[in-house]
Enzyme design. Structure first.
Site, PDB file in Angstrom:
ATOM      1  N   LYS A 133       0.580  -1.098   0.354  1.00 14.05           N
ATOM      2  CA  LYS A 133       0.114   0.166   0.299  1.00 14.05           C
ATOM      3  C   LYS A 133       1.225   1.100   0.267  1.00 14.05           C
ATOM      4  CE  LYS A 133      -2.161   2.525   2.070  1.00 14.05           C
ATOM      5  NZ  LYS A 133      -2.045   4.780   2.044  1.00 14.05           N
TER       6      LYS A 133
ATOM      7  N   GLU B 195       9.309   1.371  11.583  1.00 16.02           N
ATOM      8  CA  GLU B 195       9.778   2.445  10.754  1.00 16.02           C
ATOM      9  C   GLU B 195       9.159   4.152  10.973  1.00 16.02           C
ATOM     10  OE1 GLU B 195      11.843   5.069   9.676  1.00 16.02           O
ATOM     11  OE2 GLU B 195      12.996   4.706   7.217  1.00 16.02           O
TER      12      GLU B 195
ATOM     13  N   CYS C 151      12.412  10.624   7.282  1.00 15.71           N
ATOM     14  CA  CYS C 151      12.486  10.597   8.855  1.00 15.71           C
ATOM     15  C   CYS C 151      14.104  10.799   9.550  1.00 15.71           C
ATOM     16  CB  CYS C 151      11.937   9.242   8.921  1.00 15.71           C
ATOM     17  SG  CYS C 151      12.484   7.761   7.652  1.00 15.71           S
TER      18      CYS C 151
ATOM     19  N   GLU D  15       9.274  17.109  14.947  1.00 14.90           N
ATOM     20  CA  GLU D  15       9.199  16.528  13.837  1.00 14.90           C
ATOM     21  C   GLU D  15       8.797  17.747  12.875  1.00 14.90           C
ATOM     22  OE1 GLU D  15      10.536  12.485  11.001  1.00 14.90           O
ATOM     23  OE2 GLU D  15       8.314  12.492  11.594  1.00 14.90           O
TER      24      GLU D  15
END
Length: 504
Positions: free
Chosen positions: A185, A260, A294, A393
């Site tokens: 996906k 992750e 990330c 973040e």
């Protein structure tokens, strides 16, 4: 440059199949804000069909077609896919550039890494054959034990938009090498190259149902995949917020997950460095992939004795970065992936200002680009550790800078985060680099660089950056189950219970 956008459906059971609800999602080029095509949008009904196809693929011909075939057999398909990626590199790189805004040269580099990852996992698949039936040493000579490595089953793979095909490959390649059947996906914000992977699978003759590709919205396709009772494992890359939802959904069926997630990684620069070299690595660590990584080392910690000179050069280097259409030669910073992400990044910068931080440069639309989701890379100072810009973040080209006085302080500042994905340390003192690398509470440390990633080495984080490891041999193990087979080899009866034929 006009680039044709292939019109695809869902890739299920080796065929292109229209979604049950016939939904489509527009594809918007972030450099122009124009709709350039559309992709299919899967829902729960399509997930059911794909899971059934994957189940059949595992069992076809008693598993001999895929799940219980030799690793060498599966490796042939992985190598064929790698070869096709190389053949289509230019086309795939252009699709990725216009889909997610990544500079074309970066996208081309990613395609090299995609091919390399399939090749590497082909090697791992072949090596599996030698590891099968490995003996286990036991303390009793009346028993023998060996191990069988089996695919974990049907796996759901949910991948992000910042490295659309590469992050998908980090999951697909080891899952297939292990003998699993997979449902991929990809992010609805960048699915074009993942759909082309389906066409490549058709071209190389991958057995039907081994890989199914279902773009779609997270709440409709991703959530259904994570909670599906016939999916044996979920691997997810994305935000920590969504990762929590994925883990909660998977927990209902006690299925394993690999996560992750986000990061707020530090880069620690000591005062014994070549400043220009360190400045470039600092920029690369935060602004590569338009700052949408990330593992971005977005918190610069620089020794106080060189901080003023370092920041001055950092601003000058930053202002020299070429911001342009991703297809333009020499582009080093393209647009943010979508309007929503663009507004989010701008909000981070404006909030930092309102809280009292200083924006030394950037954080606004470049004056020469009046269309597209472009943001000049920002450097922010004079903030406190309680501010949003230090703690959260951003996922955009925004670097915050703080100075330190001692090695101990640098380590404390580096670990001052809920995340634990990556970190970097730059110093000519390699013993100090080793000390700092050991002290930083992260899954990956770069020394005298930032962001290099190799498919041979493990990748993953700690704390709110998730758990489990992708890449390397550890990535393959994610998709395997180990079965022990223990055999009694003595001719003697076990003798625990008294036989009825024996006299009392």
């Amino acid at each position: 440059m006009s680039i044709p956008i292939p019109s695809r459906q869902l890739f299920i059971d080796g065929e292109w199949i229209e979604p049950v609800k016939k939904n489509r999602i527009p594809v918007i080029n972030p450099a122009t804000e124009h709709v350039i095509g559309d992709i299919p949008a899967a829902t729960a009904e399509d997930v059911d069909v794909a899971v059934e196809a994957a189940r059949k693929a595992l069992k076809r011909n008693g598993g001999k077609d895929w799940s219980s075939a030799s690793g060498a057999h599966r490796a042939k398909y992985l190598r064929a896919i790698a070869s096709k990626i190389v053949e289509k590199k230019s086309e795939l790189a252009k699709l990725e550039a216009i889909d997610c805004g990544k500079p074309l040269e970066e996208a081309a580099w990613d395609m090299d890494d995609v091919a390399g990852c399939f090749e590497y996992n082909a090697d791992l698949a072949e090596a599996l054959d030698k590891k099968q039936n490995a003996s286990v040493s036991l303390p009793m000579d009346t028993f023998k034990c060996h191990l069988i490595r089996e695919p974990i089953g049907v796996v759901g793979l949910i991948s992000p938009w910042n490295y659309p095909l590469l992050m998908a490959t980090w999951k697909v390649a080891p899952a297939l090498a292990a003998g699993c059947a997979a449902i991929l996906k990809p992010s609805e914000m960048a699915s074009l190259t993942c759909l082309e992977l389906g066409e490549i699978c058709k071209e190389v003759g991958l057995p039907p149902g081994v890989l199914n590709i279902l773009p779609g919205l997270g709440p409709e396709a991703g959530a259904s995949l994570a909670s599906h009772p016939d999916v044996d494992k979920i691997a997810f890359t994305g935000s920590s917020v969504t990762g929590t939802k994925v883990m909660t959904a998977a927990a209902q069926n006690l299925k394993p997950v690999t996560l992750e997630l986000g990061g707020k990684s530090p880069i620690v620069v000591f005062n014994d460095v070549d400043i220009d070299k360190a400045v470039e690595w600092t920029l690369f660590g935060c602004f590569w992939t338009n700052g949408q990584i990330c593992s971005a080392t977005s918190r610069l910690l620089v020794h106080e004795s060189i901080a003023d000179e370092f920041v001055d050069k950092l601003v000058k280097w930053t202002k020299n970065i070429k911001i342009s259409d991703p297809l333009e030669e020499g582009c080093r910073l393209g647009p943010i992936v979508s309007a929503g992400q663009y507004e989010k990044v701008l909000k981070f910068v404006s909030t930092a200002k309102s809280e009292g931080a200083t924006v030394l440069c950037g954080g606004e639309r470049p004056p020469h680009l009046n269309k597209g989701y472009y943001i000049e890379p920002a450097i922010i100072t004079n903030f406190t550790r309680s501010m949003q810009i230090w703690k959260e973040e951003v996922f955009g080209p925004v670097l915050c800078v703080m100075s330190f006085a001692t090695e101990e302080e640098a380590i404390e500042l580096g670990n001052d985060t809920h995340y634990g994905l990556a970190a970097a340390v730059i110093s000519d003192d390699l013993e100090r680099c080793d000390r700092v690398a050991k002290a930083l509470d992260v899954g990956c440390v770069w020394v005298n660089c930032s962001q290099p990633c190799f498919c041979q080495a493990p990748w993953g984080g700690k704390k709110r950056s998730g758990f489990g490891r992708e890449l390397g041999e550890w990535g393959l193990e994610n998709y395997q189950s180990v079965k022990q087979v223990t055999r009694y080899i003595s001719d003697e009866a076990w003798g625990w219970y008294k036989s009825p034929s024996q006299k009392q």
